[in-house]
Design an enzyme around this catalytic site. Structure first.
Site, PDB file in Angstrom:
ATOM      1  N   PHE A 183       0.839  -1.212   0.000  1.00 36.16           N
ATOM      2  CA  PHE A 183       0.000   0.000   0.000  1.00 36.16           C
ATOM      3  C   PHE A 183       0.866   1.251   0.000  1.00 36.16           C
ATOM      4  CE2 PHE A 183      -3.388  -2.304   2.755  1.00 36.16           C
ATOM      5  CZ  PHE A 183      -4.083  -2.686   1.639  1.00 36.16           C
ATOM      6  N   TYR A 190      -1.584   8.814  -0.897  1.00 37.65           N
ATOM      7  CA  TYR A 190      -1.182   9.623   0.269  1.00 37.65           C
ATOM      8  C   TYR A 190      -1.040  11.091  -0.087  1.00 37.65           C
ATOM      9  CZ  TYR A 190      -0.617   4.942   1.951  1.00 37.65           C
ATOM     10  OH  TYR A 190      -0.880   3.647   2.269  1.00 37.65           O
ATOM     11  N   ASP A 273      -9.356  -1.033  19.264  1.00 41.58           N
ATOM     12  CA  ASP A 273     -10.419  -0.879  18.272  1.00 41.58           C
ATOM     13  C   ASP A 273     -11.047   0.507  18.412  1.00 41.58           C
ATOM     14  OD1 ASP A 273     -13.002  -1.025  16.916  1.00 41.58           O
ATOM     15  OD2 ASP A 273     -12.684  -3.195  16.873  1.00 41.58           O
ATOM     16  N   GLU A 289      -8.654   5.364   6.311  1.00 38.85           N
ATOM     17  CA  GLU A 289      -8.724   4.741   4.989  1.00 38.85           C
ATOM     18  C   GLU A 289      -9.072   3.293   5.258  1.00 38.85           C
ATOM     19  OE1 GLU A 289      -8.489   2.297   2.541  1.00 38.85           O
ATOM     20  OE2 GLU A 289      -6.305   2.407   2.699  1.00 38.85           O
ATOM     21  N   GLU A 298     -14.991  -3.132   3.345  1.00 42.60           N
ATOM     22  CA  GLU A 298     -14.111  -3.448   4.477  1.00 42.60           C
ATOM     23  C   GLU A 298     -14.686  -2.854   5.775  1.00 42.60           C
ATOM     24  OE1 GLU A 298      -9.989  -2.631   3.481  1.00 42.60           O
ATOM     25  OE2 GLU A 298     -10.049  -4.014   1.797  1.00 42.60           O
TER      26      GLU A 298
END
Ligand code: SAM
Ligand code: NAG
Ligand code: NAG
Ligand code: NAG
Length: 490
Positions: A183, A190, A273, A289, A298
């Site tokens: 990524f 970015y 989390d 993201e 996702e």
């Protein structure tokens, strides 16, 4: 290296009586010699359907184009064309008397070159034509050599072409270090985030708000968005307190290491989390993201809903919104590969969507239609379940194997990231499209409508999609209750 081929013409097949499927069980691919014309494609489509999309069946395409439309010719780009046959009559003579290909044939051949075809320049029938062999050969060689070199993003895509991948589940699973590393090499993503954050911070500063601004990067991974946010703050000449929240313990280690190494004194690394983090203060901006190839797949909506508790009432989320989009696709090879156990075998194979750089694909409808849309923050507590019906008008007789899925995302202000074909962020390679297969390919004649139905649903443990057609004929609902492809919430 190309495999050896057994070439058969339609005449051979008819003369030999019924073609035996057993021939396909031998090692060599069997190539059917077909003219590129419309009737050639129809004959090919009948035949490969009779052979149940056998992966060894391929075609040797005679590049006879005549009155065939460009859209009809494009269909071959989805088919397993292994060789292209150029007979002397395919060529025209240009004004200087040299053999050249008609425009449409040339365009098709150039695209087939990217699919690694073997070119056969057929033997001339007469002495007269024989003189033309060398010029024809060098013409084709020059066409091949003149192909533009691949860009960085294209080279990357090329090495992954037509490879089916299960979509990542970064919420339920922990990503590998190599995945983050890949990524992080994206040259576009970015930069767009940095610009979006810069615009936001500059606006806040101009409004005369008290500093430092509270910036939270949620799902920080190994830190590239933290870096982008810090650079944006430096450019905007503002002070920030930055929190980097990440639930993957390995990525948290990498973040802590980077904080020390790069002297990120304004950054606090928070393991855990985002949906259950007890934040010490409210954020001016939440940067994340958490997007998949289909936008929300996702579970970005669920994660950000869980985090907006600690967004200031006039705070902003980057991204602000994202939209998934779909279009029907002809992709016989992908479909056949999916069926052969790509999701572990059984009913799941054709009820799972795959992330794939589709090379052997054709799009029979030029419209790409918006499907599910999400906005952040979501103060009205609107549900993330969705139901959308999408109609597509088919522009040329085709066999549809499923749908291609994309996303378009508004970061902030004019800053976008997108894999939508009409809005693609050039050079960005973090996402390939999504392929939603149909259990049974549908033959759709030109002018007919595909009516498709899409659901996004959830229970306490998972989110899932269901999809079905009602036109041209009803199909079963695929992935009912998320039985084949659940997306874990825990
Ligand atoms: C697609 S990655 C992006 C990583 C990084 N921001 C980048 O751009 O390279 C999403 C990250 O969010 C993390 N993540 C996903 N859901 C999360 C949650 N509910 N709380 C915290 N982190 C989460 C994942 O572990 C993963 O590191
Ligand atoms: C005809 O083709 C030859 C060889 O491909 C090329 O060199 C020449 O420029 C072409 N002439 C015209 C008028 O297009
Ligand atoms: C909004 O938030 C509520 C509660 O967190 C959630 O149930 C709902 O799905 C969210 N909807 C949207 C559109 O973000
Ligand atoms: C493409 O991007 C623009 C902004 O750059 C946006 O307004 C538009 O809605 C996007 N189009 C699609 C089809 O997503």
């Amino acid at each position: 290296m190309l495999p050896s081929l057994v070439a058969l013409t339609m005449q051979d097949l008819l003369a030999g009586g019924l073609f035996s499927l057993a021939a396909l069980e031998d090692a060599a691919p069997v190539a059917l010699q077909m003219p590129a014309t419309s009737s050639g494609w129809k004959a090919w489509n009948r035949f490969r359907t009779l052979c149940d999309h056998h992966v060894r069946l391929c075609c040797a395409l005679e590049l006879t184009v005549d009155k065939t439309s460009e859209k009809e010719l494009e269909r071959w780009l989805a088919e397993p064309v292994r060789c292209v046959i150029l007979s002397p009559s395919t060529f025209l003579l240009n004004r200087s008397g040299y053999p050249v290909l008609p425009k449409k044939a040339k365009a098709l051949l150039e695209q087939l070159f990217r699919r690694q075809v073997q070119v056969i320049i057929a033997e001339p029938q007469s002495v007269e034509q024989n003189e033309g062999l060398l010029p024809r050969l060098s013409y084709i060689a020059r066409l091949f050599q003149a192909l533009p070199p691949l860009s960085q993003a294209e080279r990357f895509a090329y090495s992954h072409m037509d490879t089916l991948q299960a979509p990542l589940q970064p919420l339920a699973d922990n990503l590998e270090s190599e995945t983050y590393e890949l990524f992080e090499t994206d040259p576009v993503k970015y930069a767009k985030y940095q610009e979006a954050v810069f615009i936001f911070l500059t606006e806040r500063k101009q409004e005369g708000r008290p500093m430092p601004f509270c910036v939270m990067v949620l799902g920080a991974g190994r830190g590239p968005l933290v870096e982008a946010a810090l650079k944006a703050a430096e450019r905007a000449e503002v002070e920030v307190d930055l929190y980097a929240v990440e639930k993957n313990p390995n990525a948290v280690q990498a973040l802590r290491h980077r904080k020390r190494r790069d002297g990120w004194s304004s950054v606090q690394v928070v393991p855990g989390d985002m949906r259950s983090w007890d934040a010490p203060k409210k954020a001016d901006v939440i940067i994340s993201e958490l997007l998949g190839s289909f936008g929300d797949n996702e579970l970005s909506p669920e994660c950000l809903d869980g985090a907006q508790r600690f967004l200031a009432s006039d705070g902003v989320c980057i991204p602000i919104s994202y939209t998934a989009a779909l279009t029907p696709v002809t992709a016989p090879g992908l479909w056949a590969n999916a069926r052969q156990g790509a999701a572990g075998g059984g009913v799941a194979d054709l009820e799972t969507a795959y992330v794939v750089h589709m090379q052997h694909a054709f799009y029979p409808c030029s419209a790409v239609k918006d499907c599910f849309e999400f906005h952040h923050p979501n103060w009205t507590m609107e549900s993330n379940d969705r139901c959308v019906d999408l109609d597509f008008e088919i522009e040329v007789d085709s066999l549809v194997h499923g749908f291609a899925g994309y996303f378009d995302c508004v970061l902030y202000g004019p800053e976008h990231i997108s894999i939508h074909p009409k809005n693609f962020s050039v050079g960005m390679f973090s996402w390939f499209p999504m392929f939603f297969p149909l259990r049974h390919p549908q033959y759709v004649p030109r002018g007919s409508i595909i009516r498709s139905h899409w659901w996004r649903r959830h229970d306490a443990h998972k989110v899932w999609y269901e999809w079905a057609l009602t036109e041209p004929a009803p199909t079963e609902v695929q992935n009912p209750g998320g039985r084949s492809w659940p997306i874990g919430l825990l």
